[in-house]
Write an enzyme that holds these catalytic residues in place. Structure first.
Site, PDB file in Angstrom:
ATOM      1  N   TYR A  78       3.847   5.188   6.325  1.00 28.94           N
ATOM      2  CA  TYR A  78       4.247   4.541   5.065  1.00 28.94           C
ATOM      3  C   TYR A  78       5.776   4.444   4.975  1.00 28.94           C
ATOM      4  O   TYR A  78       6.333   3.373   4.704  1.00 28.94           O
ATOM      5  CB  TYR A  78       3.682   5.328   3.872  1.00 28.94           C
ATOM      6  CG  TYR A  78       4.255   4.888   2.551  1.00 28.94           C
ATOM      7  CD1 TYR A  78       3.895   3.669   1.987  1.00 28.94           C
ATOM      8  CD2 TYR A  78       5.180   5.680   1.871  1.00 28.94           C
ATOM      9  CE1 TYR A  78       4.448   3.251   0.774  1.00 28.94           C
ATOM     10  CE2 TYR A  78       5.729   5.272   0.666  1.00 28.94           C
ATOM     11  CZ  TYR A  78       5.369   4.057   0.122  1.00 28.94           C
ATOM     12  OH  TYR A  78       5.917   3.651  -1.065  1.00 28.94           O
ATOM     13  N   SER A 116      11.537   3.416  -1.077  1.00 33.09           N
ATOM     14  CA  SER A 116      11.128   4.759  -1.495  1.00 33.09           C
ATOM     15  C   SER A 116      12.082   5.794  -0.919  1.00 33.09           C
ATOM     16  O   SER A 116      12.570   5.644   0.208  1.00 33.09           O
ATOM     17  CB  SER A 116       9.719   5.021  -0.950  1.00 33.09           C
ATOM     18  OG  SER A 116       9.372   6.371  -1.107  1.00 33.09           O
ATOM     19  N   LEU A 137       0.874  -1.181   0.000  1.00 30.96           N
ATOM     20  CA  LEU A 137       0.000   0.000   0.000  1.00 30.96           C
ATOM     21  C   LEU A 137       0.903   1.221   0.000  1.00 30.96           C
ATOM     22  O   LEU A 137       1.952   1.228   0.643  1.00 30.96           O
ATOM     23  CB  LEU A 137      -0.894  -0.013   1.243  1.00 30.96           C
ATOM     24  CG  LEU A 137      -1.792  -1.251   1.368  1.00 30.96           C
ATOM     25  CD1 LEU A 137      -2.596  -1.195   2.673  1.00 30.96           C
ATOM     26  CD2 LEU A 137      -2.724  -1.393   0.168  1.00 30.96           C
ATOM     27  N   LYS A 185       8.431   1.058   4.996  1.00 30.70           N
ATOM     28  CA  LYS A 185       9.451   0.774   3.978  1.00 30.70           C
ATOM     29  C   LYS A 185      10.822   0.586   4.632  1.00 30.70           C
ATOM     30  O   LYS A 185      11.579  -0.317   4.284  1.00 30.70           O
ATOM     31  CB  LYS A 185       9.508   1.906   2.946  1.00 30.70           C
ATOM     32  CG  LYS A 185       8.311   1.938   2.015  1.00 30.70           C
ATOM     33  CD  LYS A 185       8.313   0.730   1.084  1.00 30.70           C
ATOM     34  CE  LYS A 185       7.082   0.659   0.210  1.00 30.70           C
ATOM     35  NZ  LYS A 185       6.982  -0.584  -0.561  1.00 30.70           N
TER      36      LYS A 185
HETATM   37  P1  NAD Z   1       0.386   0.072  -7.275  1.00 27.17           P
HETATM   38  O1  NAD Z   1      -0.623   0.239  -6.200  1.00 27.17           O
HETATM   39  O2  NAD Z   1       0.023   0.445  -8.665  1.00 27.17           O
HETATM   40  O3  NAD Z   1       0.895  -1.448  -7.298  1.00 27.17           O
HETATM   41  C1  NAD Z   1       0.928  -2.252  -6.153  1.00 27.17           C
HETATM   42  C2  NAD Z   1       0.311  -3.600  -6.504  1.00 27.17           C
HETATM   43  O4  NAD Z   1       0.324  -4.422  -5.335  1.00 27.17           O
HETATM   44  C3  NAD Z   1      -1.144  -3.482  -6.958  1.00 27.17           C
HETATM   45  O5  NAD Z   1      -1.357  -4.247  -8.124  1.00 27.17           O
HETATM   46  C4  NAD Z   1      -1.929  -4.032  -5.772  1.00 27.17           C
HETATM   47  O6  NAD Z   1      -3.151  -4.639  -6.178  1.00 27.17           O
HETATM   48  C5  NAD Z   1      -0.943  -5.038  -5.184  1.00 27.17           C
HETATM   49  N1  NAD Z   1      -1.133  -5.317  -3.776  1.00 27.17           N
HETATM   50  C6  NAD Z   1      -1.326  -4.431  -2.759  1.00 27.17           C
HETATM   51  N2  NAD Z   1      -1.464  -5.082  -1.595  1.00 27.17           N
HETATM   52  C7  NAD Z   1      -1.325  -6.409  -1.874  1.00 27.17           C
HETATM   53  C8  NAD Z   1      -1.357  -7.585  -1.073  1.00 27.17           C
HETATM   54  N3  NAD Z   1      -1.573  -7.531   0.249  1.00 27.17           N
HETATM   55  N4  NAD Z   1      -1.166  -8.777  -1.683  1.00 27.17           N
HETATM   56  C9  NAD Z   1      -0.963  -8.853  -3.026  1.00 27.17           C
HETATM   57  N5  NAD Z   1      -0.953  -7.775  -3.821  1.00 27.17           N
HETATM   58  C10 NAD Z   1      -1.110  -6.564  -3.254  1.00 27.17           C
HETATM   59  O7  NAD Z   1       1.700   0.845  -6.813  1.00 27.17           O
HETATM   60  P2  NAD Z   1       3.029   1.187  -7.614  1.00 27.17           P
HETATM   61  O8  NAD Z   1       3.066   2.645  -7.804  1.00 27.17           O
HETATM   62  O9  NAD Z   1       3.190   0.275  -8.766  1.00 27.17           O
HETATM   63  O10 NAD Z   1       4.100   0.850  -6.485  1.00 27.17           O
HETATM   64  C11 NAD Z   1       4.736  -0.420  -6.419  1.00 27.17           C
HETATM   65  C12 NAD Z   1       5.623  -0.450  -5.200  1.00 27.17           C
HETATM   66  O11 NAD Z   1       6.558   0.616  -5.287  1.00 27.17           O
HETATM   67  C13 NAD Z   1       4.898  -0.267  -3.878  1.00 27.17           C
HETATM   68  O12 NAD Z   1       5.497  -1.110  -2.922  1.00 27.17           O
HETATM   69  C14 NAD Z   1       5.138   1.187  -3.537  1.00 27.17           C
HETATM   70  O13 NAD Z   1       5.101   1.410  -2.161  1.00 27.17           O
HETATM   71  C15 NAD Z   1       6.525   1.393  -4.093  1.00 27.17           C
HETATM   72  N6  NAD Z   1       6.807   2.801  -4.431  1.00 27.17           N
HETATM   73  C16 NAD Z   1       5.939   3.478  -5.240  1.00 27.17           C
HETATM   74  C17 NAD Z   1       6.180   4.818  -5.521  1.00 27.17           C
HETATM   75  C18 NAD Z   1       5.216   5.610  -6.358  1.00 27.17           C
HETATM   76  O14 NAD Z   1       5.198   6.822  -6.237  1.00 27.17           O
HETATM   77  N7  NAD Z   1       4.414   4.997  -7.222  1.00 27.17           N
HETATM   78  C19 NAD Z   1       7.329   5.448  -5.017  1.00 27.17           C
HETATM   79  C20 NAD Z   1       8.213   4.710  -4.219  1.00 27.17           C
HETATM   80  C21 NAD Z   1       7.923   3.372  -3.934  1.00 27.17           C
HETATM   81  C1  WQD Z   2       4.995  16.258  -5.898  1.00 28.36           C
HETATM   82  C2  WQD Z   2       5.009  17.776  -5.745  1.00 28.36           C
HETATM   83  C3  WQD Z   2       3.538  18.583  -4.020  1.00 28.36           C
HETATM   84  C4  WQD Z   2      -0.191  17.346  -6.001  1.00 28.36           C
HETATM   85  C5  WQD Z   2       4.708  10.962  -2.929  1.00 28.36           C
HETATM   86  C6  WQD Z   2       4.959  10.149  -1.688  1.00 28.36           C
HETATM   87  C7  WQD Z   2       6.259   9.413  -1.811  1.00 28.36           C
HETATM   88  C8  WQD Z   2       6.334   8.605  -3.095  1.00 28.36           C
HETATM   89  C9  WQD Z   2       5.945   9.393  -4.294  1.00 28.36           C
HETATM   90  C10 WQD Z   2       5.711   6.318  -2.637  1.00 28.36           C
HETATM   91  C11 WQD Z   2       5.005  18.250  -4.290  1.00 28.36           C
HETATM   92  C12 WQD Z   2       3.081  19.057  -5.380  1.00 28.36           C
HETATM   93  C13 WQD Z   2       1.135  17.575  -5.665  1.00 28.36           C
HETATM   94  C14 WQD Z   2      -1.015  18.455  -6.331  1.00 28.36           C
HETATM   95  C15 WQD Z   2       0.867  19.923  -5.985  1.00 28.36           C
HETATM   96  N1  WQD Z   2       5.445   7.480  -3.070  1.00 28.36           N
HETATM   97  N2  WQD Z   2       1.653  18.842  -5.669  1.00 28.36           N
HETATM   98  N3  WQD Z   2      -0.458  19.708  -6.317  1.00 28.36           N
HETATM   99  O1  WQD Z   2       4.675  14.022  -2.264  1.00 28.36           O
HETATM  100  O2  WQD Z   2       6.843  14.028  -3.594  1.00 28.36           O
HETATM  101  O3  WQD Z   2       5.744  11.911  -3.066  1.00 28.36           O
HETATM  102  O4  WQD Z   2       4.712  10.090  -4.073  1.00 28.36           O
HETATM  103  O5  WQD Z   2       6.722   5.920  -2.126  1.00 28.36           O
HETATM  104  O6  WQD Z   2       6.383   8.604  -0.704  1.00 28.36           O
HETATM  105  O7  WQD Z   2       5.004  11.025  -0.578  1.00 28.36           O
HETATM  106  O8  WQD Z   2       4.711  13.376  -4.734  1.00 28.36           O
HETATM  107  O9  WQD Z   2       3.297  13.829  -6.698  1.00 28.36           O
HETATM  108  O10 WQD Z   2       2.272  14.004  -4.381  1.00 28.36           O
HETATM  109  O11 WQD Z   2       3.913  15.725  -5.123  1.00 28.36           O
HETATM  110  O12 WQD Z   2       1.300  21.073  -6.002  1.00 28.36           O
HETATM  111  O13 WQD Z   2      -2.223  18.314  -6.612  1.00 28.36           O
HETATM  112  O14 WQD Z   2       3.797  18.286  -6.314  1.00 28.36           O
HETATM  113  O15 WQD Z   2       3.347  19.577  -3.061  1.00 28.36           O
HETATM  114  O16 WQD Z   2       5.782  19.412  -4.243  1.00 28.36           O
HETATM  115  P1  WQD Z   2       5.512  13.437  -3.324  1.00 28.36           P
HETATM  116  P2  WQD Z   2       3.449  14.179  -5.251  1.00 28.36           P
END
Ligand code: NAD
Ligand code: WQD
Length: 339
Positions: free
Chosen positions: A148, A124, A83, A152
């Site tokens: 969150y 992350s 999540l 991680k």
């Molecule tokens: P996403 O939500 O699109 O993909 C996550 C997938 O995991 C989904 O398909 C969801 O259905 C599945 N999932 C969630 N809980 C589960 C469970 N309990 N069992 C099996 N499947 C489950 O997210 P994403 O953006 O592709 O992110 C993938 C990974 O990368 C995540 O771990 C996220 O925390 C990490 N991450 C994402 C970002 C981002 O901004 N997208 C940034 C840094 C890290």
């Molecule tokens: C980017 C910039 C906002 C929305 C998040 C998670 C991080 C990671 C990636 C998983 C910031 C600004 C945003 C809007 C805005 N996820 N903003 N208007 O916050 O850097 O990171 O996603 O690991 O953990 O915290 O990304 O895309 O939300 O924001 O002005 O409607 O855009 O303030 O400066 P963030 P974001």
């Protein structure tokens, strides 16, 4: 290599499947579709050799994990399932610890049952918290400010301790801000409801689903006053996982890598790049700062370049153009899709 991809139907996972299959890796997806849909995997099949096996199940379910391990016998696991909504993690902390931390631990235990020793983990940049200095290198102190982020960091530690005891390989990839979509416009980010993140929000404004972007604060200590991030194209991010698999195959122990471009762009830069890609105005207004946001994040990706042989190739214009192409071709994401 046989690779189990948890969360493979998600945004980053689906793009990674394409890269893995292009190099003839054999993949099996484990996903409970809580934030995705099996339609995504149908699209991946239609874009590749079609050989994507999938098991619907929860990464915390030891019976399902045992079955997958015994049937598929992965040589490596890429663990995306989890999540990821920062705000929701503060409201529902135990759910986040359960899915993200216990999910990772259940997976490691299941890997032990078949002596699978390679784990690539989706971490992350949020584990760093407020910067003491920029760009962030991997030795920067970790002081995550959200539940969150803590799930991680604790998962990283569990993987480290596991790898030490088992003689395994753990590759911890700290992603910066993933954006963009596949160049085919068949895969992309499909948030449920109001997007939390900037890029999908801008895309929905561009396509007419939302009226305007709220710029969260224009009084940060940055050149234009808006927040700056290191945005990384999802196809570059997917390629980093392939590089990590090769690395894990030859290197025991644990290693952490920043996965970013080393550049950073402001909110206004992103709006401007998107307006150019979509060839239309993106209306915006300045709103108050969002709680918990920091002024600027930027990666030092030099370790990934030196040790994984990986570096980002896509430009900001590519990120904006591919997001626009995806959004325009799929205005309702995967929901309307027949596959
Ligand atoms: P996403 O939500 O699109 O993909 C996550 C997938 O995991 C989904 O398909 C969801 O259905 C599945 N999932 C969630 N809980 C589960 C469970 N309990 N069992 C099996 N499947 C489950 O997210 P994403 O953006 O592709 O992110 C993938 C990974 O990368 C995540 O771990 C996220 O925390 C990490 N991450 C994402 C970002 C981002 O901004 N997208 C940034 C840094 C890290
Ligand atoms: C980017 C910039 C906002 C929305 C998040 C998670 C991080 C990671 C990636 C998983 C910031 C600004 C945003 C809007 C805005 N996820 N903003 N208007 O916050 O850097 O990171 O996603 O690991 O953990 O915290 O990304 O895309 O939300 O924001 O002005 O409607 O855009 O303030 O400066 P963030 P974001």
């Amino acid at each position: 290599m046989r690779v189990l991809v948890t969360g493979g139907a998600g945004y980053i996972g689906s793009h990674t499947l394409i890269e893995l299959m292009a190099l003839d890796h054999e993949v099996c997806v484990l996903d409970n579709y809580v934030n995705s849909s099996p339609v995504v995997l149908d699209r991946v099949r239609s874009m590749s050799n079609g050989l994507v096996s999938a098991v619907e199940g929860d990464v915390r379910d030891s019976a399902v994990l045992k079955r997958v391990m015994q049937d598929f016998r992965p040589e490596a696991v890429i663990h995306f399932a989890g999540l990821k909504a920062v705000g929701e993690s503060m409201a529902r902390p135990l759910e986040y610890y359960d899915v993200n931390l216990h999910g990772t631990m259940a997976l490691l235990r299941a890997m032990d049952q078949i002596d699978c020793k390679r784990m690539i983990f989706s971490s992350s940049a949020t584990v760093y918290g407020e910067p003491d200095y920029l760009p962030f290198d991997e030795d920067h102190p970790t002081q995550p400010t959200s539940v969150y982020g803590r799930t991680k960091l604790l998962s990283e530690r569990a993987i480290s301790d596991w790898a030490t005891v088992r003689g395994g390989s753990g590759v911890l990839l700290r992603y910066f801000n993933p954006v963009g979509a596949h160049p085919s416009a068949r895969l992309g980010e499909d948030p449920d409801g109001v997007p939390d993140n900037l890029m999908p929000y801008i895309a929905q404004v561009a396509v007419g689903k939302r009226a305007e972007v709220s710029v969260f604060g224009d009084d940060y200590d940055t050149p234009d006053g808006t927040g700056m991030r290191d945005y990384i194209h999802v196809v570059d991010l997917a390629r980093a996982h392939v590089a990590a698999l090769d690395y894990a195959a030859s290197t025991p122990g644990v290693r952490t890598f920043n996965i970013g471009t080393g550049d950073s762009y402001s909110v206004l830069d992103m709006i401007k790049a998107f307006a150019q890609a979509a060839k239309r105005d993106i209306p915006y207004t300045v709103a108050p700062r969002r709680d918990g946001d920091i002024a600027k994040m930027q990666a030092d990706p030099s370790r990934a370049k030196a040790e994984l042989g990986w570096q980002a190739r896509h430009t900001l214009a590519d990120m904006a153009q591919s997001t626009w192409n995806w959004q325009r071709a799929n205005p309702d994401g995967y929901r309307q899709s027949e596959g």
